[in-house]
Design a protein around this motif. Structure first.
Motif, PDB file in Angstrom:
ATOM      1  N   ALA A  40       2.318  16.895  -4.616  1.00 60.82           N
ATOM      2  CA  ALA A  40       3.480  16.474  -3.836  1.00 60.82           C
ATOM      3  C   ALA A  40       3.531  17.241  -2.525  1.00 60.82           C
ATOM      4  O   ALA A  40       3.967  16.737  -1.494  1.00 60.82           O
ATOM      5  N   ARG A  41       3.083  18.476  -2.588  1.00 62.72           N
ATOM      6  CA  ARG A  41       3.126  19.321  -1.411  1.00 62.72           C
ATOM      7  C   ARG A  41       2.211  18.766  -0.318  1.00 62.72           C
ATOM      8  O   ARG A  41       2.511  18.855   0.866  1.00 62.72           O
ATOM      9  N   TYR A  42       1.089  18.214  -0.741  1.00 63.70           N
ATOM     10  CA  TYR A  42       0.158  17.661   0.239  1.00 63.70           C
ATOM     11  C   TYR A  42       0.306  16.142   0.391  1.00 63.70           C
ATOM     12  O   TYR A  42      -0.523  15.487   0.988  1.00 63.70           O
ATOM     13  N   ALA A  43       1.384  15.640  -0.228  1.00 68.60           N
ATOM     14  CA  ALA A  43       1.588  14.180  -0.244  1.00 68.60           C
ATOM     15  C   ALA A  43       1.512  13.584   1.144  1.00 68.60           C
ATOM     16  O   ALA A  43       1.023  12.455   1.328  1.00 68.60           O
ATOM     17  N   VAL A  44       1.974  14.360   2.109  1.00 67.96           N
ATOM     18  CA  VAL A  44       2.007  13.833   3.463  1.00 67.96           C
ATOM     19  C   VAL A  44       0.642  13.303   3.914  1.00 67.96           C
ATOM     20  O   VAL A  44       0.553  12.314   4.633  1.00 67.96           O
ATOM     21  N   TRP A  45      -0.439  13.933   3.453  1.00 65.49           N
ATOM     22  CA  TRP A  45      -1.764  13.504   3.904  1.00 65.49           C
ATOM     23  C   TRP A  45      -2.101  12.115   3.423  1.00 65.49           C
ATOM     24  O   TRP A  45      -2.690  11.325   4.156  1.00 65.49           O
ATOM     25  N   ALA A  46      -1.733  11.840   2.183  1.00 62.22           N
ATOM     26  CA  ALA A  46      -2.034  10.511   1.646  1.00 62.22           C
ATOM     27  C   ALA A  46      -1.252   9.448   2.410  1.00 62.22           C
ATOM     28  O   ALA A  46      -1.803   8.423   2.832  1.00 62.22           O
ATOM     29  N   ILE A  47       0.026   9.715   2.638  1.00 61.22           N
ATOM     30  CA  ILE A  47       0.855   8.736   3.344  1.00 61.22           C
ATOM     31  C   ILE A  47       0.368   8.561   4.771  1.00 61.22           C
ATOM     32  O   ILE A  47       0.227   7.451   5.277  1.00 61.22           O
ATOM     33  N   LEU A  48       0.079   9.694   5.404  1.00 66.38           N
ATOM     34  CA  LEU A  48      -0.411   9.657   6.781  1.00 66.38           C
ATOM     35  C   LEU A  48      -1.670   8.792   6.872  1.00 66.38           C
ATOM     36  O   LEU A  48      -1.813   7.947   7.766  1.00 66.38           O
ATOM     37  N   THR A  49      -2.561   8.999   5.927  1.00 64.80           N
ATOM     38  CA  THR A  49      -3.817   8.248   5.957  1.00 64.80           C
ATOM     39  C   THR A  49      -3.564   6.759   5.827  1.00 64.80           C
ATOM     40  O   THR A  49      -4.139   5.951   6.563  1.00 64.80           O
ATOM     41  N   ALA A  94       0.831  -1.202   0.000  1.00 66.96           N
ATOM     42  CA  ALA A  94       0.000   0.000   0.000  1.00 66.96           C
ATOM     43  C   ALA A  94       0.872   1.261   0.000  1.00 66.96           C
ATOM     44  O   ALA A  94       0.606   2.208  -0.745  1.00 66.96           O
ATOM     45  N   LEU A  95       1.908   1.227   0.825  1.00 65.67           N
ATOM     46  CA  LEU A  95       2.795   2.398   0.879  1.00 65.67           C
ATOM     47  C   LEU A  95       3.455   2.631  -0.476  1.00 65.67           C
ATOM     48  O   LEU A  95       3.561   3.765  -0.956  1.00 65.67           O
ATOM     49  N   THR A  96       3.902   1.535  -1.098  1.00 64.40           N
ATOM     50  CA  THR A  96       4.546   1.646  -2.404  1.00 64.40           C
ATOM     51  C   THR A  96       3.600   2.260  -3.426  1.00 64.40           C
ATOM     52  O   THR A  96       3.978   3.144  -4.202  1.00 64.40           O
ATOM     53  N   LEU A  97       2.351   1.777  -3.413  1.00 65.14           N
ATOM     54  CA  LEU A  97       1.367   2.276  -4.366  1.00 65.14           C
ATOM     55  C   LEU A  97       1.152   3.780  -4.195  1.00 65.14           C
ATOM     56  O   LEU A  97       1.159   4.533  -5.189  1.00 65.14           O
ATOM     57  N   VAL A  98       0.989   4.200  -2.961  1.00 64.91           N
ATOM     58  CA  VAL A  98       0.755   5.626  -2.721  1.00 64.91           C
ATOM     59  C   VAL A  98       1.952   6.438  -3.188  1.00 64.91           C
ATOM     60  O   VAL A  98       1.801   7.470  -3.862  1.00 64.91           O
ATOM     61  N   ALA A 129      -8.608  11.037   0.666  1.00 63.78           N
ATOM     62  CA  ALA A 129      -9.431  10.060  -0.043  1.00 63.78           C
ATOM     63  C   ALA A 129      -8.536   9.115  -0.844  1.00 63.78           C
ATOM     64  O   ALA A 129      -8.763   7.893  -0.864  1.00 63.78           O
ATOM     65  N   LEU A 130      -7.511   9.665  -1.461  1.00 67.45           N
ATOM     66  CA  LEU A 130      -6.578   8.823  -2.207  1.00 67.45           C
ATOM     67  C   LEU A 130      -5.925   7.801  -1.296  1.00 67.45           C
ATOM     68  O   LEU A 130      -5.924   6.593  -1.571  1.00 67.45           O
ATOM     69  N   GLY A 131      -5.395   8.293  -0.178  1.00 66.63           N
ATOM     70  CA  GLY A 131      -4.736   7.388   0.774  1.00 66.63           C
ATOM     71  C   GLY A 131      -5.696   6.343   1.286  1.00 66.63           C
ATOM     72  O   GLY A 131      -5.383   5.140   1.328  1.00 66.63           O
ATOM     73  N   ALA A 132      -6.892   6.783   1.666  1.00 67.22           N
ATOM     74  CA  ALA A 132      -7.870   5.838   2.191  1.00 67.22           C
ATOM     75  C   ALA A 132      -8.260   4.828   1.126  1.00 67.22           C
ATOM     76  O   ALA A 132      -8.387   3.629   1.399  1.00 67.22           O
ATOM     77  N   GLY A 133      -8.409   5.315  -0.123  1.00 62.20           N
ATOM     78  CA  GLY A 133      -8.779   4.404  -1.214  1.00 62.20           C
ATOM     79  C   GLY A 133      -7.730   3.321  -1.394  1.00 62.20           C
ATOM     80  O   GLY A 133      -8.043   2.121  -1.433  1.00 62.20           O
ATOM     81  N   VAL A 134      -6.465   3.733  -1.458  1.00 58.75           N
ATOM     82  CA  VAL A 134      -5.391   2.744  -1.640  1.00 58.75           C
ATOM     83  C   VAL A 134      -5.351   1.788  -0.451  1.00 58.75           C
ATOM     84  O   VAL A 134      -5.297   0.557  -0.608  1.00 58.75           O
ATOM     85  N   LEU A 145       1.957   6.707  -6.964  1.00 62.69           N
ATOM     86  CA  LEU A 145       0.965   7.652  -7.457  1.00 62.69           C
ATOM     87  C   LEU A 145       1.481   9.082  -7.333  1.00 62.69           C
ATOM     88  O   LEU A 145       1.299   9.905  -8.229  1.00 62.69           O
ATOM     89  N   ILE A 146       2.141   9.344  -6.213  1.00 59.59           N
ATOM     90  CA  ILE A 146       2.652  10.703  -6.019  1.00 59.59           C
ATOM     91  C   ILE A 146       3.801  10.982  -6.976  1.00 59.59           C
ATOM     92  O   ILE A 146       3.925  12.072  -7.538  1.00 59.59           O
ATOM     93  N   PHE A 147       4.647   9.980  -7.196  1.00 55.92           N
ATOM     94  CA  PHE A 147       5.754  10.130  -8.143  1.00 55.92           C
ATOM     95  C   PHE A 147       5.242  10.434  -9.537  1.00 55.92           C
ATOM     96  O   PHE A 147       5.746  11.314 -10.231  1.00 55.92           O
ATOM     97  N   LEU A 148       4.230   9.679  -9.930  1.00 45.43           N
ATOM     98  CA  LEU A 148       3.775   9.762 -11.313  1.00 45.43           C
ATOM     99  C   LEU A 148       3.012  11.051 -11.581  1.00 45.43           C
ATOM    100  O   LEU A 148       2.960  11.535 -12.713  1.00 45.43           O
ATOM    101  N   GLU A 149       2.419  11.586 -10.541  1.00 43.59           N
ATOM    102  CA  GLU A 149       1.620  12.811 -10.720  1.00 43.59           C
ATOM    103  C   GLU A 149       2.540  14.003 -10.970  1.00 43.59           C
ATOM    104  O   GLU A 149       3.423  14.293 -10.159  1.00 43.59           O
TER     105      GLU A 149
END
Lengths: 513, 513
Positions: B52-61, B35-39, B168-173, B42-46
């Motif tokens: 990227a600036r808000y990336a922390v929220w996805a990882i945190l979630t 899951a961590l890898t996927l998130v 939502a992205l983090g939770a979805g993944v 996604l951030i890398f590819l975007e």
């Protein structure tokens, strides 16, 4: 709208009640608000744009670290700090390695994240790692964040340092406010919990013994008791909370060991563990109270008149036992040692009295009715009659027994008439001395069984459970005595605690006495 | 370095053992890494820098929401979602209000933060809010963050929306990976835990009864048992884990109710609560096993030869009781209903046999030695002699009793000789029929007490606790019978569960039988 208003009122009342019952909760909520305000202010006042960008870390730290008790706050704070530092170091190293890979850097980063995620999560699930659960989460979060954001911006070190500074800021504010303003100690809570358990068990014990002697019966046993859920029953809730508090104690213990010496606990490495041990020994006693309560709950009940025979002795054991528990509870509360090792003296004496009485009257505890299997309804009536007469004798002083003796002779003669009717086949064995009369009877029944076997078994069935009733009294008393025996273990645990925690000597009390 | 290597090896072995004992842990760790890898990917590819600036929220979630069981993940995810949404809405409103204040905007923001922090924390401490604890934290965090960062950048809406999208992205993944790849269900765990408890109590019950009959004694009772800590003792660990699992069950129940229908639990609103109820009823039985174990732990022990008298009956009750528990445990495991309501028939019958035997032999359960208080060493020897003779008779078939009867006559005659020596004063009461002989004795001892009172009391003391030994057997058996009585309640709870959870009918078994 009216209803909504009513709901709001209800909620306000509930909130008020909660606040009144434990004012610390209001204080804590105020502290939380204050800490958040302080952090926000610091971020507002700081002109550097960079800080605001990482502001989230400071707020996050405050929200997460701010726990109810100091111990929990410290342990979480340490977890957070360690997790962040380790993750920062590892992430920097990993990033350097990835850079060396050249074109494969991206793949290497992904690999790193996967491997770290796997290993950290697996180790986190190891049972002994439970207290560090939060640290592992922080570690993972920080590691991934630094890897990801660092990859984009290339500023690994700046990210890590900024992040750490803001976490330190948040932790500083959180700890400062929580520690300096009206601190709430987990150790204090643990101490109070143990004292509360003592009082609860004492209350249950008294309640059980009194209830049993007053022949309290549950018309319908609450199904909550049958499935061991919390219930309002005062007898039940007293020991249940003591039995049930294990996990709460473990949690508090886990926090208390993090707390610095404070207040009455002025000692490094304060023996919090021994409080839990005392509570465990108390629980071992509480199980006996629980089993006694089981006797009250049971459908099989001893007849009231038999209970009354032992009433005084049992009452005394019960109240002495409760007194010992309350005394120990107060000693724990005031942190004083036992003034003398004889705290158990009175309860032991009471138990011995009860035991002696049981020895003398143990015929009440069993149903003699079935010893000869034959049906003798008139005889049974006599049993009760004699028991009450016997009790009458026992309460008289010895000087009066001569008079009573005549009455006994009369009684026994009246039986002779009846017995000569009943006894047929084995009348040859009847002329025996009283000490062995009992034994003769035991032997005579196999012979009798032949003649009555055909018409007995069907009618015997319904009375089997019923006749356990007398044994139930035996069970209750012997559980009570076992409870007393277990008190020694509790006193030992208490003395170990008072030794290790350096409880004060009970000087004043000796003077008062 | 050598030692370090050894340490590493040890840790590796421990990890391997953990993985083998519960492979789900390895799978879970793998899922977390994935899951961590996927998130991160996604951030890398975007390409957008904003993400990227808000990336922390996805990882945190992902880190926070990724719990071991599905139920925990869902409930945390929901908490997070709700907390964020509510906080976002409130923060936007509060920011608007602050703006209206003009120059006082800054102060208003600070005020808002304090008030929200206070109220949210206070409500969070309300006992019924426990499951939403995490939601409140997220609420506070989001609210403060939006207020603070929004104040600086003025982009309230953008902050809130970006944040929510990434969560939502983090939770979805997180949910996707956790739900779709080898899901781990809390309900399944709860189910297994209940079954395990059944087996544990059954094992303890058998162990207790057998141990008691084989007169197992602890040379030194492990102090861990005395303070109710976990111990390796097989008897003890069986019922302890059942008694101790309340909090674990509550936690699992709290997660299980969040889980969608799955696998064998194909029903909306699956009655998980009833599993806990069955387990509670089992616990109510386990308390009796615990009390029986208390009899083994006790210093007061019944003499082995007396235990042997009831050996067969007790053994039968114990094994039938354990059989019922295992049967019920298996029914819960395989989710089949009871084939007939008579599951308790055999254990009840065994208990009635035991009860009947107790009725007939209850003189063994009490110490007749003290009934006449006078010391009669020869008499006591006779008691034992007769007991064994009696047992001998009981094992013979009825057709043989005629022959034995003569032997009895001889025995009783030999007593007559001795008794005529012993009985003096109250010989007038001796010519009574056997049914009342016992009662006569009871009455005669107060009279005797006069003559022997002076030289008895001192020598009576040491034997008081000792003489409780026979009663201890009575206690054990009546606890055993009470255990059987409580089984009914357990069966009721099971039937309620099998009704509500729509267990399948035991069709196959009927055919097999």
């Amino acid at each position: 709208i009216r209803e909504l208003w009513k709901k709001v009122q209800e909620i306000a009342v509930a909130g008020w009640e909660l606040g009144r019952s434990d004012p610390r909760k209001i204080v804590f909520a105020g502290k939380m608000g204050l800490a958040l305000t302080l952090v926000s202010l610091l971020i507002f006042l700081e002109p550097s744009k960079n800080i605001a960008r990482y502001a989230v870390w400071a707020i996050l730290t405050v929200v997460v670290v701010f726990e109810f008790s100091i111990g929990a706050t410290l342990s979480k704070g340490l977890n957070r700090g360690l997790g962040t530092l380790l993750a920062g170091g590892l992430a920097l190293g990993a990033a350097e390695l990835s850079h060396l890979m050249g074109d494969w850097a991206e793949l290497a980063t992904i690999m790193w994240i996967f491997i770290t995620g796997f290993v950290a999560t697996f180790v986190r699930l190891y049972p002994t790692m439970k207290p560090y659960d939060y640290g592992f989460r922080v570690f993972l979060l920080t590691f991934c964040f630094i890897m990801v954001s660092g990859y984009r911006t290339g500023e690994f070190v700046a990210t890590a340092v900024n992040r750490f500074l803001l976490i330190a800021l948040g932790a500083g504010v959180g700890l400062g406010v929580n520690l300096c303003i009206f601190p709430i100690w987990a150790g204090e809570d643990l101490h109070d919990l143990v004292v509360k358990n003592f009082m609860g068990v004492a209350k249950s014990l008294e309640g059980c013994v009194n209830g049993y002697l007053q022949c309290v019966e549950y018309e319908r046993v609450p199904s909550k008791i049958l499935t061991y859920q919390a219930s309002d029953d005062p007898l039940y809730s007293g020991y249940r909370s003591a039995v049930q508090s294990t996990s709460q104690e473990d949690t508090l213990l886990g926090f208390a060991i993090w707390e610095p010496p404070h207040g009455r606990y002025k000692m490094l490495k304060y023996p919090w563990k021994n409080y839990v041990k005392v509570s465990g020994a108390l629980r071992h006693c509480a199980f006996m109270v629980m089993a006694m309560h089981g006797c009250i709950l049971s459908e099989i009940q001893a007849p009231p008149e038999r209970r009354r025979v032992f009433s005084n002795e049992m009452q005394r054991v019960g109240s002495e036992g409760a007194k010992v528990l309350r005394e120990l509870g107060n000693r724990v509360k005031t942190m004083t040692r036992l003034s003398s090792p004889s705290i158990l003296f009175e309860v032991h004496e009471a138990a011995e009295d009860l035991q002696r009485k049981i020895d003398r009257k143990s015929y009440i505890l069993v149903n003699s009715q079935h010893w000869e299997i034959g049906r003798r309804p008139e005889g049974i009536e006599h049993v009760d009659g004699v028991n009450s007469g016997n009790r009458f004798l026992a309460t008289k002083s010895l000087s009066e027994t001569v008079i009573d003796f005549r009455a006994i002779n009369n009684l026994s003669k009246s039986w002779d008439v009846q017995n000569s009717v009943n006894t047929g086949l084995d009348s040859s064995t009847q002329t025996v001395g009283s000490p062995e009369a009992l034994l003769t009877k035991q032997i005579s029944w196999p012979a009798r069984q032949i003649s009555i076997l055909d018409n007995i078994p069907d009618e015997e069935e319904p009375s089997t459970y019923e006749s356990a009733s007398a044994l139930s009294l035996a069970t209750f008393t012997s559980l009570l005595i076992e409870f007393v025996a277990r008190l020694q273990n509790l006193v030992d645990a208490f003395e170990e605690l008072s030794e290790k925690a350096k409880f004060k000597e009970p000087v004043q009390e000796l003077i008062v006495q």
